[in-house]
Design an enzyme around this catalytic site. Structure first.
Site, PDB file in Angstrom:
ATOM      1  N   GLY A 264      33.013  37.465  37.042  1.00 37.95           N
ATOM      2  CA  GLY A 264      33.985  38.448  37.796  1.00 37.95           C
ATOM      3  C   GLY A 264      33.868  39.509  37.636  1.00 37.95           C
ATOM      4  O   GLY A 264      33.733  40.369  36.501  1.00 37.95           O
ATOM      5  N   VAL A 265      34.497  40.519  38.500  1.00 36.13           N
ATOM      6  CA  VAL A 265      34.924  41.947  38.506  1.00 36.13           C
ATOM      7  C   VAL A 265      36.565  41.798  37.693  1.00 36.13           C
ATOM      8  O   VAL A 265      36.889  41.407  38.458  1.00 36.13           O
ATOM      9  CB  VAL A 265      34.858  42.468  39.228  1.00 36.13           C
ATOM     10  CG1 VAL A 265      34.774  44.240  38.722  1.00 36.13           C
ATOM     11  CG2 VAL A 265      33.246  43.056  39.677  1.00 36.13           C
ATOM     12  N   GLY A 266      36.397  42.952  36.904  1.00 42.52           N
ATOM     13  CA  GLY A 266      37.861  42.965  36.543  1.00 42.52           C
ATOM     14  C   GLY A 266      38.138  43.359  35.113  1.00 42.52           C
ATOM     15  O   GLY A 266      37.429  43.045  34.427  1.00 42.52           O
ATOM     16  N   ASN A 267      39.294  43.967  34.967  1.00 42.87           N
ATOM     17  CA  ASN A 267      39.730  44.395  33.304  1.00 42.87           C
ATOM     18  C   ASN A 267      39.974  42.717  32.559  1.00 42.87           C
ATOM     19  O   ASN A 267      39.329  42.208  31.541  1.00 42.87           O
ATOM     20  CB  ASN A 267      41.151  44.545  33.405  1.00 42.87           C
ATOM     21  CG  ASN A 267      41.124  46.136  33.588  1.00 42.87           C
ATOM     22  OD1 ASN A 267      40.115  46.670  33.354  1.00 42.87           O
ATOM     23  ND2 ASN A 267      41.871  46.514  34.052  1.00 42.87           N
TER      24      ASN A 267
ATOM     25  N   GLU B 270      26.614  38.578  39.786  1.00 45.91           N
ATOM     26  CA  GLU B 270      26.573  39.654  40.726  1.00 45.91           C
ATOM     27  C   GLU B 270      26.807  41.174  40.232  1.00 45.91           C
ATOM     28  O   GLU B 270      25.559  41.761  40.672  1.00 45.91           O
ATOM     29  CB  GLU B 270      27.586  38.927  41.764  1.00 45.91           C
ATOM     30  CG  GLU B 270      27.838  37.974  42.021  1.00 45.91           C
ATOM     31  CD  GLU B 270      29.727  37.372  42.687  1.00 45.91           C
ATOM     32  OE1 GLU B 270      28.827  37.375  44.077  1.00 45.91           O
ATOM     33  OE2 GLU B 270      30.500  38.534  42.002  1.00 45.91           O
TER      34      GLU B 270
ATOM     35  N   ILE C  20      44.887  34.722  41.218  1.00 45.28           N
ATOM     36  CA  ILE C  20      45.524  34.939  41.903  1.00 45.28           C
ATOM     37  C   ILE C  20      46.987  33.617  41.395  1.00 45.28           C
ATOM     38  O   ILE C  20      47.270  34.716  40.753  1.00 45.28           O
ATOM     39  CB  ILE C  20      46.384  35.551  42.615  1.00 45.28           C
ATOM     40  CG1 ILE C  20      45.195  36.702  43.097  1.00 45.28           C
ATOM     41  CG2 ILE C  20      46.984  35.255  43.343  1.00 45.28           C
ATOM     42  CD1 ILE C  20      44.806  37.111  44.957  1.00 45.28           C
TER      43      ILE C  20
ATOM     44  N   GLY D 225      31.767  36.640  45.833  1.00 43.05           N
ATOM     45  CA  GLY D 225      30.818  35.257  45.821  1.00 43.05           C
ATOM     46  C   GLY D 225      31.503  34.609  44.657  1.00 43.05           C
ATOM     47  O   GLY D 225      30.845  33.534  43.704  1.00 43.05           O
TER      48      GLY D 225
ATOM     49  N   LYS E  54      53.655  40.523  37.585  1.00 41.37           N
ATOM     50  CA  LYS E  54      55.412  41.456  37.598  1.00 41.37           C
ATOM     51  C   LYS E  54      56.285  40.983  37.107  1.00 41.37           C
ATOM     52  O   LYS E  54      57.215  41.308  37.490  1.00 41.37           O
ATOM     53  CB  LYS E  54      56.175  40.888  39.148  1.00 41.37           C
ATOM     54  CG  LYS E  54      54.671  41.083  40.662  1.00 41.37           C
ATOM     55  CD  LYS E  54      54.101  42.634  40.630  1.00 41.37           C
ATOM     56  CE  LYS E  54      53.860  42.543  41.826  1.00 41.37           C
ATOM     57  NZ  LYS E  54      53.546  44.015  42.564  1.00 41.37           N
TER      58      LYS E  54
END
Length: 504
Positions: free
Chosen positions: A271-274, A296, A366, A390, A410
């Site tokens: 997946g996308v992200g840091n 993807e 999440i 996806g 947080k």
């Protein structure tokens, strides 16, 4: 540059016009399919001109002037952002990540259909989404016979070109013409009950042609642009993401030693992200060689792996590269064109292919609950973040379905491991591995109560672990439904407490 070198079909030359004129041809209320998958390959000029037109109409009293927007996935500020700020999107599908879109969706001002990406093209072709009135697609160039060189993403572009009653093409002179040949378009995908097996058995194989195709009689405008894609730079791996990567690499090594994975692993999806990019950085330094990817998006980490030789080839539907990585890609595009295949998302996300290839799916979440159900889309149950994208296509069909996240958010006020997720995207049946910086839980073959203890002991943050263990013990002692024991009056109390007090 002589634009006729990019637009070699003479019949299209009279249709070249400014973006504002092209945008004026899009009917109000239309279903508009635009190219773009992450901040790559999306039209840059027409959406901005359309937003300006809609803003002017709103100022003149036509407060409901808008369109319904379909894309491949998320796009960029020049598309999603500018149209949302103009209050020009009535309905959005299938995925978004723009702050203005998110705000309007959660305020009830924009309708949003969050869809599995593999479902979009088949549902559109079947007519379930309605008539596609206009397609606005970015291309790199147009050949004399009308075939089009695709841009830095494919997404649903061929489907939009096939289905749209009218077409607007944006020819982006900024995109590298050496992209030609990197794409593999599968045309004329048969609808049920006439579907045929998709003849792919390795990520590097090709089953189609390198070009987009369209009925040129439907083209009502051609717009010339010269603007770069807009993808953000990734954060450097931090201690938390590096720990997640370390746990995952240790697990994969154990799988190889146990004979459950080959030494080169199986095709990777990320997946996308840091966090995902940090895992790729870890794999690039890890013990595995000659890996492949069936994913993807191709992001910075995979580009690094191709350059180092750790990754031999990659199949994707879009490039999601930071400005620095994109410059490296363009500087060495001949090298990458031999190792990268860009496909329609209907193929990149196809369940048949994911299952056949035995993909190792690595996606972010999440939150997860103690039984392994995952929420990857909603904040506190009601507010959308981005969408499922996806991840469901891959998680349900992968050989290994892995979800990862820091154990807290947080500043420690939110636990990513909770008694019950506030929204279900991926059920316990589709989740094999959960990993945080605290550790990794292999859930395969375990009963729910076994899964729960492993997730809490291995993945939960120490500041929340005692409360989770207490919840589990009391739920089991309650005697009500001991297969998956819950205390229903407390199951979502952590989320309620956060909404009231600002911490779980």
């Amino acid at each position: 540059m002589n634009i006729h070198k990019r637009i070699q079909n003479a019949a299209l030359h009279p249709k070249i016009m400014p973006a504002a004129q092209a945008a004026s041809l899009i009917p109000l209320g239309a279903n508009v399919g635009m190219s773009g998958f992450t901040g790559a390959g999306y039209p840059k000029a027409v959406p901005q001109a359309l937003a300006a037109r809609l803003s002017a109409l709103h100022a003149a009293g036509q407060t409901h002037a808008s369109i319904n927007l379909w894309t491949g996935a998320s796009t960029a500020p020049e598309l999603d952002g500018v149209l949302a700020k103009a209050h020009g999107i009535q309905m959005r599908l299938p995925y978004q990540s723009d702050p203005s879109c998110r705000q309007q969706i959660n305020a009830g001002q924009m309708r949003y259909t969050d869809m599995h990406l593999s479902h979009v093209a088949p549902m559109a072709r079947a007519g379930f989404l309605g008539t596609l009135d206009v397609a606005v697609v970015e291309v790199v160039g147009i050949l004399p016979d009308g075939r089009m060189m695709a841009s830095t993403s494919v997404g649903n572009n061929q489907t939009w070109l096939d289905l749209a009653q009218h077409i607007i093409l944006e020819v982006n002179l900024h995109q590298n013409p050496a992209l030609e040949g990197m794409h593999d378009m599968a045309h004329n995908m048969p609808m049920p009950p006439h579907g045929q097996p998709i003849a792919l058995t390795h990520p590097s194989e090709r089953i189609g042609t390198p070009y987009l195709q369209a009925d040129l009689s439907k083209v009502m405008a051609v717009v010339i642009t010269d603007h770069p894609d807009r993808n953000s730079a990734f954060d450097a791996p931090n201690e938390v993401s590096a720990q997640i990567a370390g746990h995952l690499i240790d697990f994969l090594q154990d799988e190889v030693q146990a004979g459950r994975l080959p030494p080169s692993l199986l095709p990777l999806q990320s997946g996308v992200g840091n966090t995902a990019n940090a895992v790729l950085a870890g794999l690039n330094q890890g013990p595995f060689d000659q890996m492949t990817a069936y994913t993807e998006v191709l992001q910075d980490g995979m580009l690094d792996m191709l350059r180092s030789g750790k990754l031999s080839c990659a199949s994707a539907t879009a490039l999601s590269l930071s400005p620095t990585a994109l410059a490296e890609f363009n500087a060495n595009i001949d090298f990458y064109r031999q190792r990268i295949v860009l496909r329609p998302e209907e193929i990149s996300n196809h369940p048949e292919l994911i299952r056949r290839l035995g993909v190792i799916a690595m996606n972010t979440m999440i939150e997860a609950d103690i039984y392994g159900n995952v929420n990857s889309t909603h904040i506190m149950g009601s507010a959308i973040m981005n969408g499922i994208g996806g991840s469901g296509d891959f998680a349900r069909n992968a050989r290994l379905s892995i979800f990862m996240s820091p154990s807290v958010a947080k500043g420690g006020k939110i636990s990513s491991i909770v008694p019950m997720v506030s929204h279900h995207d991926h059920t316990e049946h589709d989740v094999h591995i959960i990993v945080t910086e605290q550790g990794l839980a292999d859930l395969r073959g375990l009963a729910p109560t076994q899964r729960a203890r492993l997730i809490v002991e291995r993945c939960a943050h120490p500041s929340f672990r005692p409360q989770l263990l207490d919840y589990m013990d009391r739920a089991q002692r309650s005697g009500a439904g001991l297969h998956t024991p819950h205390l229903l009056d407390e199951a979502l109390s952590w989320h309620s407490r956060y909404l009231k007090t600002g911490q779980m």
